[in-house]
Design a protein around this motif. Sequence first.
Motif, PDB file in Angstrom:
ATOM      1  N   UNK A 217       0.837  -1.251   0.085  1.00  0.00           N
ATOM      2  CA  UNK A 217      -0.187   0.282   0.101  1.00  0.00           C
ATOM      3  C   UNK A 217       0.797   1.040  -0.428  1.00  0.00           C
ATOM      4  N   UNK A 218       0.161   2.365  -0.193  1.00  0.00           N
ATOM      5  CA  UNK A 218       0.993   3.547  -0.356  1.00  0.00           C
ATOM      6  C   UNK A 218       0.525   3.902   1.264  1.00  0.00           C
ATOM      7  N   UNK A 219       1.855   5.175   1.566  1.00  0.00           N
ATOM      8  CA  UNK A 219       1.610   5.511   3.017  1.00  0.00           C
ATOM      9  C   UNK A 219       0.937   6.697   2.824  1.00  0.00           C
ATOM     10  N   UNK A 220      -0.790   6.725   3.969  1.00  0.00           N
ATOM     11  CA  UNK A 220      -0.673   7.521   3.585  1.00  0.00           C
ATOM     12  C   UNK A 220      -1.153   9.045   4.885  1.00  0.00           C
ATOM     13  N   UNK A 221      -0.019   8.111   6.183  1.00  0.00           N
ATOM     14  CA  UNK A 221      -0.010   8.727   7.270  1.00  0.00           C
ATOM     15  C   UNK A 221       1.586   7.971   8.312  1.00  0.00           C
ATOM     16  N   UNK A 222       2.231   8.801   8.559  1.00  0.00           N
ATOM     17  CA  UNK A 222       3.303   8.482   9.161  1.00  0.00           C
ATOM     18  C   UNK A 222       2.932   9.273  10.565  1.00  0.00           C
ATOM     19  N   UNK A 223       2.862   7.962  11.300  1.00  0.00           N
ATOM     20  CA  UNK A 223       2.077   8.529  13.599  1.00  0.00           C
ATOM     21  C   UNK A 223       2.729   9.156  14.310  1.00  0.00           C
ATOM     22  N   UNK A 239      -1.363   2.577   5.684  1.00  0.00           N
ATOM     23  CA  UNK A 239      -1.146   2.343   4.194  1.00  0.00           C
ATOM     24  C   UNK A 239      -2.421   2.320   3.620  1.00  0.00           C
ATOM     25  N   UNK A 240      -2.776   2.680   2.066  1.00  0.00           N
ATOM     26  CA  UNK A 240      -3.742   2.445   2.187  1.00  0.00           C
ATOM     27  C   UNK A 240      -3.266   2.128   0.429  1.00  0.00           C
ATOM     28  N   UNK A 241      -4.757   1.386  -0.187  1.00  0.00           N
ATOM     29  CA  UNK A 241      -4.522   0.659  -1.544  1.00  0.00           C
ATOM     30  C   UNK A 241      -5.340   1.460  -2.487  1.00  0.00           C
ATOM     31  N   UNK A 242      -4.644   2.421  -3.024  1.00  0.00           N
ATOM     32  CA  UNK A 242      -5.308   3.461  -4.077  1.00  0.00           C
ATOM     33  C   UNK A 242      -5.880   3.012  -5.338  1.00  0.00           C
ATOM     34  N   UNK A 243      -5.719   1.436  -5.512  1.00  0.00           N
ATOM     35  CA  UNK A 243      -6.363   1.220  -6.882  1.00  0.00           C
ATOM     36  C   UNK A 243      -7.749   1.477  -6.532  1.00  0.00           C
ATOM     37  N   UNK A 244      -8.320   1.768  -5.929  1.00  0.00           N
ATOM     38  CA  UNK A 244      -9.858   2.017  -6.207  1.00  0.00           C
ATOM     39  C   UNK A 244      -9.904   2.962  -5.291  1.00  0.00           C
ATOM     40  N   UNK A 245     -11.161   3.958  -5.412  1.00  0.00           N
ATOM     41  CA  UNK A 245     -11.146   5.551  -4.598  1.00  0.00           C
ATOM     42  C   UNK A 245     -12.286   5.849  -4.651  1.00  0.00           C
ATOM     43  N   UNK A 246     -12.969   6.624  -3.350  1.00  0.00           N
ATOM     44  CA  UNK A 246     -13.737   6.593  -3.695  1.00  0.00           C
ATOM     45  C   UNK A 246     -14.680   8.440  -3.912  1.00  0.00           C
ATOM     46  N   UNK A 303      -9.244   2.895  -9.840  1.00  0.00           N
ATOM     47  CA  UNK A 303      -7.536   3.163 -10.465  1.00  0.00           C
ATOM     48  C   UNK A 303      -7.190   2.223 -10.304  1.00  0.00           C
ATOM     49  N   UNK A 304      -7.284   1.772 -11.798  1.00  0.00           N
ATOM     50  CA  UNK A 304      -6.067   0.732 -12.802  1.00  0.00           C
ATOM     51  C   UNK A 304      -5.088   1.148 -13.025  1.00  0.00           C
ATOM     52  N   UNK A 305      -5.019   2.407 -13.195  1.00  0.00           N
ATOM     53  CA  UNK A 305      -2.995   2.644 -14.309  1.00  0.00           C
ATOM     54  C   UNK A 305      -2.644   3.597 -12.541  1.00  0.00           C
ATOM     55  N   UNK A 306      -3.740   3.973 -12.080  1.00  0.00           N
ATOM     56  CA  UNK A 306      -2.856   4.671 -10.566  1.00  0.00           C
ATOM     57  C   UNK A 306      -2.917   6.321 -11.859  1.00  0.00           C
TER      58      UNK A 306
END
Length: 404
Positions: A217-223, A239-246, A303-306
Amino acid sequence: MKKLKKIGFLVLVFALVLGCNSKNKEAHEKNESQKSVYYTCSMHPQIREDKPGKCPICHMDLIPVKKEKMVSNEISLTDQQIKLGNITTGFIGESQNSLEESYTGVLTINQEKLKSVSSRAMGRIEKLYFKTEGDYIQKNQAVYQLYSEPIAIAKRDYLTAFKQLAMPGDFGKNAQNMLEAAKQKLVFFGLSNAQIEVIKKNNDVSPYTTFYSSYSGTVSEIAVAEGSYVMEGATILRLTDLSSLWLETQVNVNYAKRLHLGQTANIAFADLPNLNLKANISFINPEINPDSRLLLIRMEVPNTNMLLKPGMQANVQLTQSTLKGIFIPVDAVIRDEKATFIWVEKRHGVFENVMVETGLETNGMIEITSALDANKKVVLTGAYAINSEYIFRTGKDPMEGMKM
């Protein structure tokens, strides 16, 4: 003789009284006649005078118009006023319309794809292998190194039990149970089987332990920061998976009544003009925003191709093609703070206002959700002209005194 004089005096008095009454009656009738007529200009009907004269605008002779007694919500117009006001009417029935609504939405992180990497034991963050939001972490990559005395103690317990396996008698038997218990504790602390095997192989009981990601996944926050102490369960990073978004947007509450889960939306992006997607509504907020009277809806966008990024704006078009109802032009509806109403033709030249409830707006038409008298024609154009004339004549709002 005196008697005759007295009789003559009474006759004279009676004649005078009768004459005065007749004169007063004539004056009253004349006054009433004047009150029932006003003078206006055929070219400028907004001019209204109580006596003959000339129009102050075009200087034509004013013409008399008889005042009609009308009920409070009615107004009478001449044929010329109707023509000048471009007032048209028509019978209204149920029709079918295609409703297209466009809204602006914003891409956000799919919260269902959000994962947290947490500390499995109390200790100090000795090293962070990823320090920037937006970094991509592969599954099984090292994330952080933790200095932890509880983990070091569990390592020693495991190594001691392992060494006791070779001892004879009950010591060896008990050591097997101790080994399993110590291993379970290390697994609880988040060590992998490979890391546990290294303890036996290298006699490694170091308080320093490296932890690896269980997913990509992509780092969305470092705590946390290096050198900080953390408690068991504290979040290290997310971490978040950006392969699909809202994609979230807010729609008019009147339109929202007809939305349903799974409904398809066409999506376009200003930043990516060549990209057009389709997505289905996956969530409809049960609560309406009390200030804006809007309702939040959400779609899951692939978000297949990011190419898509959180925070990017999108145009959302929702279409319904089988809407049945009573639709009239938007300009035929008068809306103010007190009520919403339309003008209908009661009889030729006479119009009355009727309070209505409205629904959806589409393609310059608005839905009337309340019942209408099918035998009366609705004013389709010129409604505001009638409304202005009514206020000019009466000096009050057509809906004044009516209950909502």
